[in-house]
Design a protein around this motif. Structure first.
Motif, PDB file in Angstrom:
ATOM      1  N   LEU A 153       0.791  -1.235   0.000  1.00  0.00           N
ATOM      2  CA  LEU A 153       0.000   0.000   0.000  1.00  0.00           C
ATOM      3  C   LEU A 153       0.824   1.287   0.000  1.00  0.00           C
ATOM      4  CD1 LEU A 153      -3.044  -0.891   2.257  1.00  0.00           C
ATOM      5  CD2 LEU A 153      -3.170   0.169  -0.002  1.00  0.00           C
ATOM      6  N   PRO A 154       1.872   1.412   0.831  1.00  0.00           N
ATOM      7  CA  PRO A 154       2.636   2.669   0.815  1.00  0.00           C
ATOM      8  C   PRO A 154       3.175   3.022  -0.561  1.00  0.00           C
ATOM      9  CG  PRO A 154       3.199   1.401   2.765  1.00  0.00           C
ATOM     10  CD  PRO A 154       2.367   0.506   1.893  1.00  0.00           C
ATOM     11  N   GLY A 155       3.611   2.019  -1.313  1.00  0.00           N
ATOM     12  CA  GLY A 155       4.128   2.279  -2.648  1.00  0.00           C
ATOM     13  C   GLY A 155       3.053   2.600  -3.663  1.00  0.00           C
ATOM     14  N   LEU A 156       1.818   2.169  -3.398  1.00  0.00           N
ATOM     15  CA  LEU A 156       0.723   2.383  -4.335  1.00  0.00           C
ATOM     16  C   LEU A 156      -0.017   3.690  -4.097  1.00  0.00           C
ATOM     17  CD1 LEU A 156      -0.840  -1.210  -4.493  1.00  0.00           C
ATOM     18  CD2 LEU A 156       0.631  -0.116  -6.187  1.00  0.00           C
ATOM     19  N   GLY A 158       1.021   5.988  -1.349  1.00  0.00           N
ATOM     20  CA  GLY A 158       1.810   6.903  -0.533  1.00  0.00           C
ATOM     21  C   GLY A 158       1.797   6.508   0.932  1.00  0.00           C
ATOM     22  N   PRO A 159       2.925   6.661   1.621  1.00  0.00           N
ATOM     23  CA  PRO A 159       3.036   6.238   3.026  1.00  0.00           C
ATOM     24  C   PRO A 159       2.043   6.922   3.953  1.00  0.00           C
ATOM     25  CG  PRO A 159       5.202   6.692   2.079  1.00  0.00           C
ATOM     26  CD  PRO A 159       4.198   7.180   1.090  1.00  0.00           C
ATOM     27  N   GLU A 160       1.799   8.209   3.739  1.00  0.00           N
ATOM     28  CA  GLU A 160       0.931   8.955   4.648  1.00  0.00           C
ATOM     29  C   GLU A 160      -0.513   8.468   4.571  1.00  0.00           C
ATOM     30  OE1 GLU A 160      -0.434  13.565   5.614  1.00  0.00           O
ATOM     31  OE2 GLU A 160       1.305  13.176   4.331  1.00  0.00           O
ATOM     32  N   GLN A 161      -1.029   8.330   3.353  1.00  0.00           N
ATOM     33  CA  GLN A 161      -2.411   7.863   3.227  1.00  0.00           C
ATOM     34  C   GLN A 161      -2.530   6.413   3.659  1.00  0.00           C
ATOM     35  OE1 GLN A 161      -4.656   8.954  -0.218  1.00  0.00           O
ATOM     36  NE2 GLN A 161      -5.964   7.134  -0.120  1.00  0.00           N
ATOM     37  N   ALA A 162      -1.516   5.595   3.337  1.00  0.00           N
ATOM     38  CA  ALA A 162      -1.563   4.188   3.719  1.00  0.00           C
ATOM     39  C   ALA A 162      -1.628   4.044   5.235  1.00  0.00           C
ATOM     40  CB  ALA A 162      -0.345   3.449   3.175  1.00  0.00           C
ATOM     41  N   ALA A 163      -0.898   4.875   5.947  1.00  0.00           N
ATOM     42  CA  ALA A 163      -0.901   4.820   7.412  1.00  0.00           C
ATOM     43  C   ALA A 163      -2.282   5.148   7.967  1.00  0.00           C
ATOM     44  CB  ALA A 163       0.135   5.783   7.971  1.00  0.00           C
ATOM     45  N   LYS A 164      -3.015   6.013   7.294  1.00  0.00           N
ATOM     46  CA  LYS A 164      -4.339   6.415   7.776  1.00  0.00           C
ATOM     47  C   LYS A 164      -5.432   5.425   7.374  1.00  0.00           C
ATOM     48  CE  LYS A 164      -3.291  11.375   7.600  1.00  0.00           C
ATOM     49  NZ  LYS A 164      -3.633  12.668   6.934  1.00  0.00           N
ATOM     50  N   PRO A 236     -11.708   4.190   7.177  1.00  0.00           N
ATOM     51  CA  PRO A 236     -12.230   3.552   5.963  1.00  0.00           C
ATOM     52  C   PRO A 236     -12.762   4.537   4.928  1.00  0.00           C
ATOM     53  CG  PRO A 236     -13.030   2.430   7.925  1.00  0.00           C
ATOM     54  CD  PRO A 236     -12.406   3.718   8.379  1.00  0.00           C
ATOM     55  N   THR A 237     -13.020   5.797   5.330  1.00  0.00           N
ATOM     56  CA  THR A 237     -13.514   6.775   4.354  1.00  0.00           C
ATOM     57  C   THR A 237     -12.451   7.080   3.294  1.00  0.00           C
ATOM     58  OG1 THR A 237     -12.781   8.739   5.605  1.00  0.00           O
ATOM     59  CG2 THR A 237     -14.958   7.838   6.122  1.00  0.00           C
ATOM     60  N   LEU A 238     -11.198   6.724   3.556  1.00  0.00           N
ATOM     61  CA  LEU A 238     -10.109   6.969   2.611  1.00  0.00           C
ATOM     62  C   LEU A 238      -9.953   5.842   1.595  1.00  0.00           C
ATOM     63  CD1 LEU A 238      -7.434   8.336   5.110  1.00  0.00           C
ATOM     64  CD2 LEU A 238      -8.939   9.670   3.610  1.00  0.00           C
ATOM     65  N   CYS A 239     -10.692   4.751   1.778  1.00  0.00           N
ATOM     66  CA  CYS A 239     -10.600   3.625   0.843  1.00  0.00           C
ATOM     67  C   CYS A 239     -11.321   3.968  -0.458  1.00  0.00           C
ATOM     68  CB  CYS A 239     -11.231   2.375   1.467  1.00  0.00           C
ATOM     69  SG  CYS A 239     -10.436   1.848   3.000  1.00  0.00           S
ATOM     70  N   SER A 240     -10.907   3.330  -1.544  1.00  0.00           N
ATOM     71  CA  SER A 240     -11.516   3.647  -2.841  1.00  0.00           C
ATOM     72  C   SER A 240     -11.396   2.483  -3.806  1.00  0.00           C
ATOM     73  CB  SER A 240     -10.825   4.869  -3.458  1.00  0.00           C
ATOM     74  OG  SER A 240      -9.494   4.557  -3.839  1.00  0.00           O
ATOM     75  N   ALA A 241     -12.258   2.488  -4.808  1.00  0.00           N
ATOM     76  CA  ALA A 241     -12.184   1.471  -5.852  1.00  0.00           C
ATOM     77  C   ALA A 241     -10.885   1.593  -6.629  1.00  0.00           C
ATOM     78  CB  ALA A 241     -13.382   1.613  -6.790  1.00  0.00           C
TER      79      ALA A 241
END
Length: 269
Positions: A153-156, A158-164, A236-241
């Motif tokens: 996920l961090p590579g796909l 970004g580390p900041e969004q992946a952490a959240k 989970p609001t940051l998840c997306s298709a």
């Protein structure tokens, strides 16, 4: 190569012709438990579909790859508190895996890979795969999908969004679900995971841990005591298709590489 991918769809004659010693069989596993109040409980749905994607990618590389029927019930753990969830004991899960390996091995089908979607299955997988290596030289790798996805996920995104976004009830499974079966999710119920849960005056730091003087200590608690929404430590609001699309493609590529370069050539002792 026959077009059918799922073993259950093969006729008996097709099975005799296609499921040879050179064929690779993927065994998907998952669970039926709380994945967040917004998501379907059966993460085995995603594991099953992910196994098909891996098989398709491996076939594109020339490897005859098939998908066995999914094991839908996960090994019992702290998610037993999930209303409507169904789990099975470690001993029962080991027995199912043992019997499946025995049937495949009897017919000379020894190129097997597990596609796992539930952490509670890991102890049984470890026990049974070690036992079959010791007694029959069978070497069965297991791709724990969400563990691999956390690392990707961090590579796909970004580390900041992946952490959240990463955590139970969030990424990767919610995004993967939005890719595979968006109609089964409830966007109206998605919200950030609750925080601040305590038990016996101790701060809950995980589904089976509390924090004491900065240290994480295992305790006998259940998931429902850690979070009322099934989501923990994530938004989970940051998840997306879109994230799901990228994750599925990456997981399929990793799985197909494992099949092509290692499972198909043979990993037996």
């Amino acid at each position: 190569m026959i077009n059918k991918i799922r073993m259950a769809e093969l006729t008996s004659e097709e099975a005799r012709q296609a499921l040879t010693a050179e064929a690779v069989v993927l065994l998907p596993m998952g669970s039926l438990e709380d994945q967040g109040i917004h998501a379907p409980m059966g993460d085995y749905l995603a594991a099953d579909l992910m196994a098909v994607e891996i098989a398709k990618a491996a076939r594109a590389e020339g490897v005859a790859t098939f998908v066995a029927p999914v094991i839908p019930f996960g090994g019992r753990d702290y998610f037993d508190s999930s209303h409507g969830g169904i789990s099975i004991s470690h001993a029962t899960l080991c027995g199912i895996l043992d019997d499946m390996f025995a049937c495949l091995n009897r017919h000379g089908i020894r190129k097997v890979m597990i596609v796992n979607g539930h952490g509670g299955n890991v102890p049984a997988i470890t026990e049974v795969t070690l036992r079959w290596r010791q007694k029959a030289g069978l070497f069965v790798p297991s791709m724990y999908l969400w563990q691999v996805a956390y690392g990707e996920l961090p590579g796909l995104i970004g580390p900041e969004q992946a952490a959240k976004s990463s955590g139970h009830g969030g990424d990767p499974l919610t995004s993967v679900g939005l890719h595979f079966y968006p109609d089964l999710l409830r966007p109206d119920l998605i919200r950030p995971a609750p925080e601040g849960a305590e038990i016996k005056g101790l701060a809950i730091s995980g589904f089976n841990t509390v924090t004491v003087d900065g240290a994480r200590i295992q305790v006998p608690i259940e998931a429902l005591e850690a979070t009322e929404t099934g989501a923990f430590g994530c938004d989970p609001t940051l998840c997306s298709a879109e994230t799901g699309d990228r994750l599925v493609a990456r997981l399929a590529a990793i799985g197909a590489t494992l099949v092509r370069d290692h499972v198909a050539p043979g990993l037996h002792d």
